[in-house]
Design an enzyme around this catalytic site. Structure first.
Site, short mmCIF file in Angstrom:
data_model
loop_
_atom_site.label_atom_id
_atom_site.label_comp_id
_atom_site.label_asym_id
_atom_site.label_seq_id
_atom_site.Cartn_x
_atom_site.Cartn_y
_atom_site.Cartn_z
N GLY A 109 -53.82 17.52 65.49
CA GLY A 109 -53.00 17.58 66.41
C GLY A 109 -52.59 18.94 67.11
N TYR A 113 -63.85 14.01 47.36
CA TYR A 113 -64.28 14.91 48.25
C TYR A 113 -65.14 14.22 49.32
CZ TYR A 113 -66.77 19.07 49.98
OH TYR A 113 -67.40 20.02 50.69
N ARG A 163 -70.35 25.77 40.70
CA ARG A 163 -71.68 25.77 41.54
C ARG A 163 -73.00 26.22 40.89
NH1 ARG A 163 -69.15 25.68 47.85
NH2 ARG A 163 -67.53 26.93 46.95
P1 NAD Z 1 -63.54 27.61 49.46
O1 NAD Z 1 -63.10 26.83 48.16
O2 NAD Z 1 -63.96 28.84 49.13
O3 NAD Z 1 -62.44 27.59 50.59
C1 NAD Z 1 -61.72 26.52 51.07
C2 NAD Z 1 -60.28 27.28 51.54
O4 NAD Z 1 -59.59 26.25 51.81
C3 NAD Z 1 -59.54 27.94 50.29
O5 NAD Z 1 -59.33 29.44 50.75
C4 NAD Z 1 -58.56 27.21 50.13
O6 NAD Z 1 -57.29 28.00 49.50
C5 NAD Z 1 -58.14 26.60 51.44
N1 NAD Z 1 -57.47 25.41 51.35
C6 NAD Z 1 -57.63 24.25 50.64
N2 NAD Z 1 -56.47 23.35 50.52
C7 NAD Z 1 -55.70 23.87 51.53
C8 NAD Z 1 -54.52 23.32 52.34
N3 NAD Z 1 -54.02 22.29 51.96
N4 NAD Z 1 -54.13 24.16 53.26
C9 NAD Z 1 -54.58 25.40 53.43
N5 NAD Z 1 -55.66 25.97 53.07
C10 NAD Z 1 -56.27 25.28 52.02
O7 NAD Z 1 -64.77 26.55 49.79
P2 NAD Z 1 -65.85 26.99 50.96
O8 NAD Z 1 -67.37 26.94 50.01
O9 NAD Z 1 -65.44 28.23 51.86
O10 NAD Z 1 -65.95 25.88 51.85
C11 NAD Z 1 -65.07 25.76 53.09
C12 NAD Z 1 -65.14 24.43 53.90
O11 NAD Z 1 -66.50 24.23 54.19
C13 NAD Z 1 -64.74 23.15 53.10
O12 NAD Z 1 -64.19 22.36 53.99
C14 NAD Z 1 -66.22 22.46 52.73
O13 NAD Z 1 -65.83 21.22 52.40
C15 NAD Z 1 -67.17 22.89 53.57
N6 NAD Z 1 -68.22 22.98 52.99
C16 NAD Z 1 -68.83 24.02 52.39
C17 NAD Z 1 -70.12 23.96 51.76
C18 NAD Z 1 -70.65 24.88 50.85
O14 NAD Z 1 -71.80 25.09 50.58
N7 NAD Z 1 -69.97 26.19 50.63
C19 NAD Z 1 -70.86 22.89 51.97
C20 NAD Z 1 -70.44 21.96 52.72
C21 NAD Z 1 -69.26 21.93 53.31
#
Ligand code: NAD
Length: 314
Positions: free
Chosen positions: A102, A145, A186
Site C-alpha cells: 500500500g 514462514y 541457523r
Molecule cells: P532478521 O531476523 O535478521 O531481520 C528481520 C528484521 O525484520 C528484524 O530486524 C526484525 O526486527 C524485523 N521485523 C520483524 N517483524 C517486523 C515487523 N512486524 N515490523 C517491522 N520490523 C519487523 O532476518 P534476515 O536474515 O535479515 O532476513 C531478512 C529478510 O530476508 C526476511 O524477510 C527473510 O525472510 C528474508 N530471507 C533471508 C534469508 C537469509 O538467509 N538470511 C534467506 C531467505 C529469505
C-alpha cells in the site's frame, strides 16, 4: 533515490541500508526490533540521509515525503525465531506485506518482496528453478514462514496486476556473514559458535542433507541488481555450490582451527533434504553471479564471530 527498507535493523536489511547509503540514496528504515539489533545500524545512525523509525509494519504505516523504492525485508527468518513468533511471522508476511505494498502504491514506488527458498519446501526437483511450485506442508511447524512468504508472493503479484504497480520478488537462499546472531539457531552461526568455544558441533540428522550457502555481499548485490532492474521475477538469489551439513561442519571447524568433535542430533520436522538454487535466470536477466567462495566468506565470518566473542568477554 529515497528508499524504504523494512526490517532494516536485521542481518540482510542492515547491509542493504549501508549499500544504499554508500551509493547516495536516502534510506528510511522501518523496524520493530523483534529479531533485529540496533547494533547492526550503530555505524549508520549519524550518516546524512539515514533515518531509523521504530515501527511495526503490521500496524498502520505512514512515511512522509516521496519514496522511489520499497524493499520489504521485515520478517523473522531463522527457524528458531519464526517458531518462537509464529503468529507475528504470519502477520508480517500477510498484513505487513499488504501495508508495505500500500505504501509503494501510494508513493508510486517500485516494490521488492524478500521471499525465500523455503517457498520450495522440501523440494522434489533439483536444483530448484523459479517455475517449480514447491512441496510445502501447510500445517507443519515451518508453515508459518513458508506459507506467509507464499502468500506474500501471491499478494505482490496480485497488486502488480490489479494496480499496475512495479513489483518484484526475490527468492533468497541461505545467506551467511558477519552480524548473524550466534544463537539465532541457523547452522552456520551455531557451528562457528561451537567451534570457537571448543564445544561439540551439533549436526542435525545424518548430516547428508545439503544446503547452498551464499556470502552476504553476493546476496545483497543480487537483491540490488533486481531492485535496479525492471524485472518482476520471481528470481533465485543464492550460491549453487551445494554442500552436505557434515562437510560444512568440518570446513568451519578446520577454518576456525578448532578440534571440536562433530556430533549428530535429531532433525527438525519437515527440514528439507536438499536445497540448491538454479541461478541461470539471475545470470541472464540481472547479469548476477555469486563471486565469493565459501572459504573466503566463512573465514571473514569466523573472524567477526571471534572478535565479537573477545569483546563480550572484555
Ligand atoms: P532478521 O531476523 O535478521 O531481520 C528481520 C528484521 O525484520 C528484524 O530486524 C526484525 O526486527 C524485523 N521485523 C520483524 N517483524 C517486523 C515487523 N512486524 N515490523 C517491522 N520490523 C519487523 O532476518 P534476515 O536474515 O535479515 O532476513 C531478512 C529478510 O530476508 C526476511 O524477510 C527473510 O525472510 C528474508 N530471507 C533471508 C534469508 C537469509 O538467509 N538470511 C534467506 C531467505 C529469505
Amino acid at each position: 533515490m529515497r528508499t524504504v527498507v523494512t526490517g532494516g535493523a536485521g542481518f540482510l536489511g542492515s547491509y542493504l541500508c549501508e549499500r544504499l547509503l554508500d551509493r547516495g540514496d536516502e534510506v528510511v528504515c522501518l523496524d520493530n526490533l523483534l529479531t533485529g539489533d540496533p547494533e547492526n545500524l550503530a555505524h549508520l545512525m549519524e550518516r546524512p540521509g539515514f533515518r531509523m523509525v521504530d515501527c511495526d509494519v503490521t500496524d498502520f504505516l505512514h512515511v512522509s515525503g516521496p519514496v522511489d523504492l520499497v524493499l520489504h525485508f521485515a520478517s523473522a527468518a531463522s527457524p528458531a525465531d519464526y517458531l518462537a513468533y509464529p503468529v507475528e511471522t504470519l502477520k508480517v508476511g500477510s498484513t505487513g506485506t499488504l501495508h508495505t505494498l500500500g505504501l509503494a502504491r501510494e508513493k508510486g514506488a517500485r516494490f521488492v518482496l524478500a521471499s525465500t527458498s523455503e517457498v520450495y519446501g522440501d523440494p522434489l526437483e533439483h536444483p530448484q528453478r523459479e517455475d517449480y511450485w514447491g512441496n510445502v506442508n501447510p500445517v507443519g511447524p515451518r508453515s508459518v514462514y513458508d506459507e506467509a512468504k507464499r502468500f506474500g508472493e501471491s499478494l505482490t503479484t496480485a497488486y502488480g496486476h490489479a494496480h499496475d504497480m512495479d513489483t518484484a520478488i526475490v527468492r533468497i537462499f541461505n545467506t551467511y556473514g558477519p552480524r548473524m546472531r550466534p544463537h539465532d539457531g541457523r547452522a552456520i552461526p551455531t557451528f562457528i559458535r561451537q567451534a570457537l568455544a571448543g564445544e561439540p558441533i551439533t549436526v542435525t540428522g545424518t548430516g547428508e542433507q545439503t544446503r547452498s550457502i551464499c556470502y552476504v555481499d553476493d546476496t545483497v548485490t543480487g537483491i540490488l541488481a533486481l531492485a535496479d532492474s525492471d524485472f518482476a521475477g520471481p528470481v533465485n538469489i543464492g550460491n549453487p555450490a551445494e554442500t552436505t551439513m557434515t562437510e560444512l561442519a568440518r570446513e568451519i571447524r578446520d577454518l576456525a582451527g578448532s578440534s571440536s568433535p562433530i556430533t549428530y542430533v535429531g532433525r527438525p520436522v519437515d527440514d528439507p533434504h536438499r536445497r540448491c538454487p538454479d541461478t541461470s535466470l539471475a545470470a541472464a536477466r540481472l547479469g548476477w553471479r555469486p563471486a565469493v567462495p565459501a572459504t573466503v566468506g566463512l573465514r571473514r565470518t569466523i573472524r567477526w564471530f571471534a572478535e565479537e566473542r573477545e569483546l563480550s568477554k572484555g
